[in-house]
Scaffold this motif. Sequence first.
Motif: not given
Length: 128
Positions: A57, A78, A101, A104-105, A108-109
């Motif tokens: 990522f 990041k 934000e 949201k990561w 996904k992770i």
Amino acid sequence: VKPAVCLPFSKALHDMSMLKDLSGKTYTAANGQQTYEVFYASAGLVPVIGELLQEHFGFAPTSKPVIGLDEVVAEVEKDGIKLGLGWDNWSGAYVMGFCEEGSKWVNKISHFLNDELEKPKYRKYINM
């Protein structure tokens, strides 16, 4: 009536570890953001997750982890988005968002880690 069978201690521990796994769950943390927690993980999984976040990522560590008696705390970043990465004896290993934000990561992770941590090579990180 069959007599009770006593397993060797190491076999009994192995059988108990088969009941535990490294599947994680996503929760809303006290800060209102998403956290992904792997309850049965040992603290040794934290650097492994850190490497996976970097390789897959692009998140990089912002400093060295802080290690206490009952917790490990680190941050990765990041594009200005920071995530908490760590372990404690209440949650196991975790990845936590600090903002929308970041949450949201985390989502996904979490999908990636749920699949990745099923691999047999990670079983050694199950906390007995």
